[in-house]
Motif scaffolding. Sequence first.
Motif, PDB file in Angstrom:
ATOM      1  N   GLY A  21       9.921   6.337 -27.294  1.00 38.84           N
ATOM      2  CA  GLY A  21      11.464   6.092 -27.729  1.00 38.84           C
ATOM      3  C   GLY A  21      11.616   6.473 -29.323  1.00 38.84           C
ATOM      4  N   GLN A  22      10.624   6.690 -29.906  1.00 38.29           N
ATOM      5  CA  GLN A  22      10.952   7.046 -31.498  1.00 38.29           C
ATOM      6  C   GLN A  22      11.375   8.520 -31.463  1.00 38.29           C
ATOM      7  N   VAL A  23      10.656   9.333 -30.566  1.00 37.02           N
ATOM      8  CA  VAL A  23      11.150  10.724 -30.624  1.00 37.02           C
ATOM      9  C   VAL A  23      12.528  11.010 -30.100  1.00 37.02           C
ATOM     10  N   VAL A  24      12.680  10.278 -28.892  1.00 41.30           N
ATOM     11  CA  VAL A  24      14.181  10.598 -28.228  1.00 41.30           C
ATOM     12  C   VAL A  24      15.103  10.187 -29.112  1.00 41.30           C
ATOM     13  N   GLU A  25      14.945   9.127 -29.995  1.00 44.85           N
ATOM     14  CA  GLU A  25      16.023   8.700 -30.905  1.00 44.85           C
ATOM     15  C   GLU A  25      16.389   9.702 -32.018  1.00 44.85           C
ATOM     16  N   GLU A  26      15.187  10.332 -32.545  1.00 49.02           N
ATOM     17  CA  GLU A  26      15.094  11.349 -33.577  1.00 49.02           C
ATOM     18  C   GLU A  26      15.613  12.696 -33.082  1.00 49.02           C
ATOM     19  N   ALA A  27      15.197  12.988 -31.981  1.00 47.32           N
ATOM     20  CA  ALA A  27      15.698  14.347 -31.237  1.00 47.32           C
ATOM     21  C   ALA A  27      17.204  14.289 -30.960  1.00 47.32           C
ATOM     22  N   ALA A  28      17.655  13.150 -30.451  1.00 48.77           N
ATOM     23  CA  ALA A  28      18.859  13.026 -30.137  1.00 48.77           C
ATOM     24  C   ALA A  28      20.060  13.421 -31.315  1.00 48.77           C
ATOM     25  N   LYS A  29      19.547  12.963 -32.265  1.00 50.31           N
ATOM     26  CA  LYS A  29      20.221  13.305 -33.708  1.00 50.31           C
ATOM     27  C   LYS A  29      20.800  14.632 -33.774  1.00 50.31           C
ATOM     28  N   VAL A  30      19.937  15.374 -33.390  1.00 53.53           N
ATOM     29  CA  VAL A  30      20.315  16.792 -33.509  1.00 53.53           C
ATOM     30  C   VAL A  30      20.535  17.749 -32.203  1.00 53.53           C
ATOM     31  N   GLY A  31      20.746  16.967 -31.085  1.00 55.19           N
ATOM     32  CA  GLY A  31      21.040  17.274 -29.951  1.00 55.19           C
ATOM     33  C   GLY A  31      20.070  17.876 -29.047  1.00 55.19           C
TER      34      GLY A  31
ATOM     35  N   PRO B  29      17.350  21.725 -25.629  1.00 52.54           N
ATOM     36  CA  PRO B  29      18.938  21.566 -26.141  1.00 52.54           C
ATOM     37  C   PRO B  29      19.673  20.687 -25.080  1.00 52.54           C
ATOM     38  N   VAL B  30      19.495  19.550 -24.874  1.00 46.59           N
ATOM     39  CA  VAL B  30      20.100  18.623 -23.701  1.00 46.59           C
ATOM     40  C   VAL B  30      20.695  17.564 -24.454  1.00 46.59           C
ATOM     41  N   PRO B  31      21.997  17.576 -24.766  1.00 46.63           N
ATOM     42  CA  PRO B  31      22.633  16.415 -25.661  1.00 46.63           C
ATOM     43  C   PRO B  31      23.025  15.378 -24.835  1.00 46.63           C
ATOM     44  N   GLU B  32      23.192  15.429 -23.261  1.00 42.18           N
ATOM     45  CA  GLU B  32      23.462  14.553 -22.329  1.00 42.18           C
ATOM     46  C   GLU B  32      23.242  15.140 -20.981  1.00 42.18           C
ATOM     47  N   LEU B  33      23.359  13.968 -20.321  1.00 42.63           N
ATOM     48  CA  LEU B  33      23.063  14.157 -18.664  1.00 42.63           C
ATOM     49  C   LEU B  33      24.094  13.375 -17.746  1.00 42.63           C
ATOM     50  N   TYR B  34      23.869  13.667 -16.611  1.00 35.25           N
ATOM     51  CA  TYR B  34      24.687  12.758 -15.726  1.00 35.25           C
ATOM     52  C   TYR B  34      23.626  12.059 -14.739  1.00 35.25           C
ATOM     53  N   ALA B  35      23.388  10.666 -15.385  1.00 32.18           N
ATOM     54  CA  ALA B  35      22.138   9.950 -14.793  1.00 32.18           C
ATOM     55  C   ALA B  35      22.546   8.497 -14.723  1.00 32.18           C
TER      56      ALA B  35
ATOM     57  N   PRO C  96      24.441   9.996 -22.967  1.00 30.84           N
ATOM     58  CA  PRO C  96      23.928  10.487 -24.017  1.00 30.84           C
ATOM     59  C   PRO C  96      22.331  10.524 -23.787  1.00 30.84           C
ATOM     60  N   ILE C  97      21.609  11.680 -24.443  1.00 27.77           N
ATOM     61  CA  ILE C  97      20.257  11.841 -24.020  1.00 27.77           C
ATOM     62  C   ILE C  97      19.462  10.411 -24.713  1.00 27.77           C
ATOM     63  N   GLY C  98      20.054  10.041 -25.821  1.00 31.72           N
ATOM     64  CA  GLY C  98      19.412   8.980 -26.409  1.00 31.72           C
ATOM     65  C   GLY C  98      19.354   7.580 -25.548  1.00 31.72           C
ATOM     66  N   GLN C  99      19.932   7.515 -24.240  1.00 29.99           N
ATOM     67  CA  GLN C  99      20.130   6.486 -23.504  1.00 29.99           C
ATOM     68  C   GLN C  99      19.137   6.604 -22.292  1.00 29.99           C
ATOM     69  N   ILE C 100      18.263   7.497 -22.197  1.00 31.55           N
ATOM     70  CA  ILE C 100      17.746   7.888 -20.982  1.00 31.55           C
ATOM     71  C   ILE C 100      16.585   6.575 -20.593  1.00 31.55           C
ATOM     72  N   ALA C 101      16.140   5.739 -21.535  1.00 32.43           N
ATOM     73  CA  ALA C 101      15.490   4.708 -21.114  1.00 32.43           C
ATOM     74  C   ALA C 101      16.048   3.762 -19.959  1.00 32.43           C
ATOM     75  N   THR C 102      17.504   3.884 -20.140  1.00 35.65           N
ATOM     76  CA  THR C 102      18.044   3.059 -18.929  1.00 35.65           C
ATOM     77  C   THR C 102      18.337   3.602 -17.790  1.00 35.65           C
ATOM     78  N   ILE C 103      17.618   4.524 -17.288  1.00 30.84           N
ATOM     79  CA  ILE C 103      17.412   5.218 -16.111  1.00 30.84           C
ATOM     80  C   ILE C 103      16.418   4.397 -15.317  1.00 30.84           C
ATOM     81  N   ALA C 104      15.281   3.774 -15.870  1.00 29.63           N
ATOM     82  CA  ALA C 104      14.328   3.292 -15.330  1.00 29.63           C
ATOM     83  C   ALA C 104      14.411   1.704 -15.602  1.00 29.63           C
ATOM     84  N   ASN C 105      14.742   1.488 -17.097  1.00 30.49           N
ATOM     85  CA  ASN C 105      14.714   0.105 -17.326  1.00 30.49           C
ATOM     86  C   ASN C 105      13.385  -0.771 -17.093  1.00 30.49           C
ATOM     87  N   ASP C 106      12.282   0.195 -17.657  1.00 32.32           N
ATOM     88  CA  ASP C 106      10.912  -0.510 -17.527  1.00 32.32           C
ATOM     89  C   ASP C 106      10.826  -1.795 -18.227  1.00 32.32           C
TER      90      ASP C 106
END
Length: 450
Positions: free
Chosen positions: A104-114, A197-203, A291-301
Amino acid sequence: MLASVRGPVLFADDDGFTDEAAVFNTTVAHRPYVIIGATDVADVRSAVRFAAEEGRSVAVLNTGHGPSLNVSQDAVMITTRRMTGLEVDGEQWTARVEAGVTWGQVVEEAAKVGLAPLAGSSPQVGVVGYTLGGGVSVAIGRAFGYAADHVREIEIVTADGELRLVTPESAPDLFFALLGGKGNFGVVTAMRFSLFPVPELYAGFLQFPGENAREVLQAYRSLAADAPDRLTSSIVFLRAPDLPFVPEFMRGKLSVFVRLAYLGPSADGEALIAPLRTVAPVLVDTVTKMPIGQIATIANDPTDPGAAVEHFAMLDELSPSAMETILELAGPDSDGHITLVTLTHLDGAYGDSPERPNAVRRDVAFALLALTVVPPGASAVDKDLGRELTRRLTKPDGRKHPSYLSPADAAVDSVRLAYDEATYERLRTAKTTWDPRNMFRWNYNIPPRA
């Protein structure tokens, strides 16, 4: 030796010992000789040297999410959750993380730079432990492969207490073994790996009623058969408990979820999954531009610790017979005791040979997890309800995978099945070189040669 440790040093009677040893899956209970809460590399080195002088083994606990063995009173346990250094380089497309950093920490920081990492489904899972087993991304894995495939360098304290920077050039045997060989070779204190370089997905996910499990599973099989590598997906059978915190429409019922992440234009992704949206009534549809920063919602573990037993099976294909077995033992007409079955589509880039070779196997098309929640007082039969499902789906060669091992797979003969013969022998050679006394054995152990 331990007087120099900056972090806590806890023995069994000390306050905080139980909390320091706690893990996410509460079926596991650790009772080591001593716990050293490492704050930095110096603490790790002191702990390893202390264990060597005492003739004790070493166990490593990162964030506590990985399935693990009950650590006994022989061991020195090193917890690394306080080692939280994280650096994202937006120009080089890399991240360097210390051993206690979570996805979660890596996703958040990486998303800030796309940028995006090859993160798992839960933001609470530790980066290092996940990557040492291979690492299957919930979002972009089929496009780029395993997380282990994109590691550039690893910092590790080996059995002699020395800190080493391991790269494919500096120590190719150890680099190969660490990525896929899990925690057998030392205490990994940091690693650097590539971002994308993946700023967003269809997910998102589609949720269907359990009574439509057959139709949804068949439609998912068709989707996976022709899926481009840019589509990462899984299908989940979840039987929710009849409890107040569960949405009323799900209580005590089976639901089927299809989790989807498409790396490309939303219109293309929508066209790909259109047949799924019409195969059965859709209870919930969250698939959208994300946005790539929200990928945790795909699984909602789940985020709270609990007791569960896991079993895994590796499939060459999603055959009609495999589908019938899944429906029989986990579908709407089953006894309903298996809480969760997840079938993850691999193939794609997971089957490609990486630029920097490692020990992760490439010959699996689908990975199946059968998970059973174990309430207090559950019988031995209840604890192994998923075993029959995975036994019937497992190939005659017994094939396993380093990313998908549970405590039930901890015996040496079972661990061996996670690798082909050549890879396993290469791992044993590395183990004999770097840990000849098998100090690091509280894991899915690969023993050194006698």
